[in-house]
Write a protein that holds these residues in place. Structure first.
Motif, PDB file in Angstrom:
ATOM      1  N   LEU A   1       0.805  -1.261  -0.016  1.00  0.00           N
ATOM      2  CA  LEU A   1       0.042   0.053  -0.039  1.00  0.00           C
ATOM      3  C   LEU A   1       0.950   1.133  -0.012  1.00  0.00           C
ATOM      4  O   LEU A   1       0.635   2.425  -0.480  1.00  0.00           O
ATOM      5  N   MET A   2       1.980   1.153   0.847  1.00  0.00           N
ATOM      6  CA  MET A   2       2.929   2.218   0.637  1.00  0.00           C
ATOM      7  C   MET A   2       3.487   2.626  -0.659  1.00  0.00           C
ATOM      8  O   MET A   2       3.660   3.769  -1.345  1.00  0.00           O
ATOM      9  N   GLU A   3       3.818   1.692  -1.528  1.00  0.00           N
ATOM     10  CA  GLU A   3       4.186   1.364  -2.694  1.00  0.00           C
ATOM     11  C   GLU A   3       3.190   2.049  -3.603  1.00  0.00           C
ATOM     12  O   GLU A   3       3.142   2.933  -4.458  1.00  0.00           O
ATOM     13  N   ARG A   4       1.655   1.838  -3.323  1.00  0.00           N
ATOM     14  CA  ARG A   4       0.647   2.284  -4.016  1.00  0.00           C
ATOM     15  C   ARG A   4      -0.009   3.676  -4.030  1.00  0.00           C
ATOM     16  O   ARG A   4      -0.025   4.471  -4.913  1.00  0.00           O
ATOM     17  N   PHE A   5      -0.221   3.827  -2.664  1.00  0.00           N
ATOM     18  CA  PHE A   5      -0.647   5.150  -2.269  1.00  0.00           C
ATOM     19  C   PHE A   5       0.291   6.258  -1.279  1.00  0.00           C
ATOM     20  O   PHE A   5      -0.189   7.249  -1.236  1.00  0.00           O
ATOM     21  N   GLY A   6       1.487   5.868  -1.093  1.00  0.00           N
ATOM     22  CA  GLY A   6       2.471   6.611  -0.640  1.00  0.00           C
ATOM     23  C   GLY A   6       2.678   6.335   0.824  1.00  0.00           C
ATOM     24  O   GLY A   6       1.531   5.877   1.592  1.00  0.00           O
ATOM     25  N   ILE A   7       3.893   6.576   1.359  1.00  0.00           N
ATOM     26  CA  ILE A   7       4.098   6.456   2.697  1.00  0.00           C
ATOM     27  C   ILE A   7       3.510   7.252   3.757  1.00  0.00           C
ATOM     28  O   ILE A   7       2.820   6.774   4.704  1.00  0.00           O
ATOM     29  N   ARG A   8       3.130   8.549   3.246  1.00  0.00           N
ATOM     30  CA  ARG A   8       2.567   9.516   4.240  1.00  0.00           C
ATOM     31  C   ARG A   8       1.193   8.936   4.491  1.00  0.00           C
ATOM     32  O   ARG A   8       0.492   8.958   5.415  1.00  0.00           O
ATOM     33  N   ALA A   9       0.184   8.651   3.396  1.00  0.00           N
ATOM     34  CA  ALA A   9      -0.951   8.473   3.561  1.00  0.00           C
ATOM     35  C   ALA A   9      -1.525   7.233   4.469  1.00  0.00           C
ATOM     36  O   ALA A   9      -2.056   7.239   5.357  1.00  0.00           O
ATOM     37  N   VAL A  10      -0.558   6.354   4.110  1.00  0.00           N
ATOM     38  CA  VAL A  10      -0.630   4.980   4.839  1.00  0.00           C
ATOM     39  C   VAL A  10      -0.367   5.236   6.520  1.00  0.00           C
ATOM     40  O   VAL A  10      -1.125   4.693   7.258  1.00  0.00           O
TER      41      VAL A  10
ATOM     42  N   VAL B   1       0.300  12.680  13.937  1.00  0.00           N
ATOM     43  CA  VAL B   1      -0.450  12.963  12.731  1.00  0.00           C
ATOM     44  C   VAL B   1      -0.074  14.024  11.981  1.00  0.00           C
ATOM     45  O   VAL B   1       0.198  14.137  10.754  1.00  0.00           O
ATOM     46  N   PRO B   2      -0.048  15.312  12.646  1.00  0.00           N
ATOM     47  CA  PRO B   2       0.298  16.486  11.997  1.00  0.00           C
ATOM     48  C   PRO B   2       1.628  16.600  11.179  1.00  0.00           C
ATOM     49  O   PRO B   2       1.778  16.712  10.032  1.00  0.00           O
ATOM     50  N   LEU B   3       2.577  16.254  12.137  1.00  0.00           N
ATOM     51  CA  LEU B   3       3.887  16.090  11.730  1.00  0.00           C
ATOM     52  C   LEU B   3       4.210  14.974  10.459  1.00  0.00           C
ATOM     53  O   LEU B   3       4.883  15.512   9.565  1.00  0.00           O
ATOM     54  N   VAL B   4       3.320  13.975  10.420  1.00  0.00           N
ATOM     55  CA  VAL B   4       3.293  13.107   9.445  1.00  0.00           C
ATOM     56  C   VAL B   4       2.858  13.776   7.920  1.00  0.00           C
ATOM     57  O   VAL B   4       3.577  13.642   6.998  1.00  0.00           O
ATOM     58  N   LEU B   5       1.855  14.463   8.296  1.00  0.00           N
ATOM     59  CA  LEU B   5       0.931  14.952   6.923  1.00  0.00           C
ATOM     60  C   LEU B   5       1.932  15.977   6.333  1.00  0.00           C
ATOM     61  O   LEU B   5       1.913  16.300   5.151  1.00  0.00           O
ATOM     62  N   LYS B   6       2.781  16.786   7.428  1.00  0.00           N
ATOM     63  CA  LYS B   6       3.587  17.882   6.783  1.00  0.00           C
ATOM     64  C   LYS B   6       4.918  17.648   6.374  1.00  0.00           C
ATOM     65  O   LYS B   6       5.354  18.246   5.168  1.00  0.00           O
ATOM     66  N   PHE B   7       5.475  16.586   7.018  1.00  0.00           N
ATOM     67  CA  PHE B   7       7.081  16.342   6.894  1.00  0.00           C
ATOM     68  C   PHE B   7       7.255  15.163   6.078  1.00  0.00           C
ATOM     69  O   PHE B   7       8.660  14.960   5.705  1.00  0.00           O
ATOM     70  N   LEU B   8       6.512  14.035   6.275  1.00  0.00           N
ATOM     71  CA  LEU B   8       6.831  12.738   5.772  1.00  0.00           C
ATOM     72  C   LEU B   8       6.712  12.425   4.299  1.00  0.00           C
ATOM     73  O   LEU B   8       5.651  12.391   4.001  1.00  0.00           O
ATOM     74  N   LYS B   9       7.535  12.989   3.467  1.00  0.00           N
ATOM     75  CA  LYS B   9       7.456  12.709   2.008  1.00  0.00           C
ATOM     76  C   LYS B   9       7.501  11.526   1.607  1.00  0.00           C
ATOM     77  O   LYS B   9       8.192  10.815   2.174  1.00  0.00           O
ATOM     78  N   ASN B  10       6.753  11.271   0.426  1.00  0.00           N
ATOM     79  CA  ASN B  10       6.769  10.026  -0.190  1.00  0.00           C
ATOM     80  C   ASN B  10       7.917   9.303  -0.714  1.00  0.00           C
ATOM     81  O   ASN B  10       8.441   8.017  -0.485  1.00  0.00           O
ATOM     82  N   ALA B  11       8.921  10.364  -1.441  1.00  0.00           N
ATOM     83  CA  ALA B  11      10.072   9.882  -2.150  1.00  0.00           C
ATOM     84  C   ALA B  11      10.962  10.880  -2.154  1.00  0.00           C
ATOM     85  O   ALA B  11      10.383  12.149  -2.331  1.00  0.00           O
ATOM     86  N   PRO B  12      12.227  10.530  -2.547  1.00  0.00           N
ATOM     87  CA  PRO B  12      13.300  11.826  -2.868  1.00  0.00           C
ATOM     88  C   PRO B  12      12.739  12.497  -4.176  1.00  0.00           C
ATOM     89  O   PRO B  12      12.962  13.997  -4.067  1.00  0.00           O
ATOM     90  N   ALA B  13      12.273  12.038  -4.688  1.00  0.00           N
ATOM     91  CA  ALA B  13      11.857  12.974  -6.252  1.00  0.00           C
ATOM     92  C   ALA B  13      10.694  13.928  -5.775  1.00  0.00           C
ATOM     93  O   ALA B  13      10.770  15.057  -6.635  1.00  0.00           O
TER      94      ALA B  13
END
Length: 441
Positions: free
Chosen positions: A75-84, A186-198
């Protein structure tokens, strides 16, 4: 200015910011990991439920904790690390908060078992492996060690407070503390946890060329569109490929025993067992907090060692030391804390999840782009072993009035895990300069 020039001028690579937020997320998710051992006695006293009933709730949690992990990786590959990750933290918070409303045993199975099991499963150790594989081209073992230590830090932060609240004013306030800890991140994850270096215009940390030219896959697998459309199918396809490799089954067996002797046995039953010997619950909880302190040191050190030494040898040593500790534990339990118990706590803490970095490294080297999802399945075995031990030890306690046979049985299993780990073969993909997934059928 070129993108490369911009990257060089950064003082701190964004991978480290992502790793820091991931660490905090693991701390927030780890609050419940310490809770069952502390809350089991108060719940028994209030509702009269048996140790077996409460152990069943923990077992459901641990099974879901494990079985969710490989699907969470997909799911992290499909929808992104942050959302999961954000969704998982909300589920943990909701499950812990709803615990205060329980009055029947089936309700504790729902809150402790279903909700928190699914949430913690999505925040399992596969999360650490995914972050390391996605954001780091070097020092991956060290990063996995640091992130894995987040779980220990969560126990260190929460456990003494949970134990104190469980006694006064009560276990409901302790459950609300756990919920608050998970939701606060949760707020920190939504703001700072990016899915990929790109996403931030960077390469993985330590990469000087595009990821496909590095010696190891520097980012999480870029899945073909046909596979990524269904995360569940992706996880099952990886399992099918991995199941044909002997190394996979060796890791599964060893990690199942690892789970049985950590989360399943010590994590769930150490405090009740110490209570049987007259030790106050707050004192026993303090000992587990010390385990958490040394777990941080041991796991980070294990990550450093994994980057330098043969991971299968490290696994064999870790399992054998753990078995020795469990063998002598029944002799150390008493109403007061003796120096020998402090020695046990320190050694067991250093060894608690030191197995994670070498296990993740073997998965990555053997299975390449599938490594994170394979580690998810190996971790599922870890939690199935933990669930079996949690339930089995509870049944032993109800049948015999003590945990002695559970400790001895776990010690024997650790020796088996040490032998299995020491005999792991080097698959062909271990020798390849660029690991690739095992060929699909």
């Amino acid at each position: 200015m070129t993108a490369t020039g911009s990257r060089r001028r950064r003082r701190l690579h964004p991978a480290w910011t992502v790793a820091a937020v991931a660490f905090l997320a693991l701390v927030g998710a780890a609050g419940f990991r310490a809770a069952p051992g502390v809350l089991m006695v108060p719940l028994q006293q209030e509702f009269g439920w048996s140790t077996t009933v409460l152990s069943a709730a923990v077992s459901i949690n641990l099974v879901l904790f494990g079985l969710t992990a490989p699907f969470a990786a997909a799911l992290m590959e499909r929808f992104g690390i942050r959302a999961v990750t954000a969704t998982a933290l909300v589920m943990i918070g909701a499950g812990s908060a709803l615990t205060v409303l329980v009055s029947q045993s089936w309700q504790i199975l729902l809150s402790w078992g279903l909700l928190i099991g699914l949430g913690t499963g999505s925040m399992a150790l596969v999360f650490a492996a995914t972050i390391a594989n996605t954001w780091f081209a070097k020092s991956r073992g060290l990063v996995i060690g640091i992130l894995t230590a987040g779980s220990a830090a969560g126990q260190l932060v929460f456990l003494p407070f949970i134990a104190m609240l469980a006694q006064d004013p009560g276990w409901r306030q302790a459950s609300l503390l756990i919920a608050a800890g998970a939701l606060a991140v949760v707020p920190l994850v939504l703001k700072f946890l990016k899915n990929a270096p790109a996403d931030v215009g960077a390469l993985p940390y330590g990469a000087t060329e595009p990821a496909e030219e590095t010696a190891e896959p520097a980012a999480a697998p870029v899945v073909e569109s046909g596979r990524s459309s269904n995360a569940a199918m992706r996880a099952l396809q990886v399992l099918k490929r991995a199941s044909r490799v002997r190394t996979f089954w060796a890791l599964v067996a060893g990690f199942a025993i690892c789970g049985a002797t950590t989360n399943g046995l010590i994590g769930t039953h150490f405090i009740p067992s110490a209570h049987d010997h007259g030790m106050p619950e707050t004192t026993a909880a303090g000992l587990l907090a010390v385990v958490g302190i040394f777990d941080i040191l041991g796991t980070i050190a294990s990550g450093w060692l994994t980057d330098r030494y043969n991971p299968k040898v490290l696994l064999a040593v870790y399992y054998q030391f753990r078995g020795i500790g469990l063998l002598v534990l029944p002799l150390l339990l008493s109403a007061t804390v003796q120096p020998s118990m402090i020695v046990f706590v320190v050694i067991y803490g250093l060894d608690w999840v030191a197995t994670v970095p070498p296990t993740a490294a073997i998965c990555r080297k053997t299975f390449g782009a599938d490594g994170s999802v394979v580690f998810g399945w190996v971790f599922a075995a870890h939690q199935l072993g933990a669930a079996a031990a949690a339930l089995g030890a509870g049944a032993i306690r109800d049948a015999t009035g003590q945990y002695t046979y559970a400790w001895f049985g776990a010690a024997a299993m650790c020796t088996i895990a040490a032998v299995i780990s020491a005999t792991i073969r080097r698959d062909k993909s271990d020798k390849d300069p660029a690991p690739v997934p095992v060929a699909a059928a």
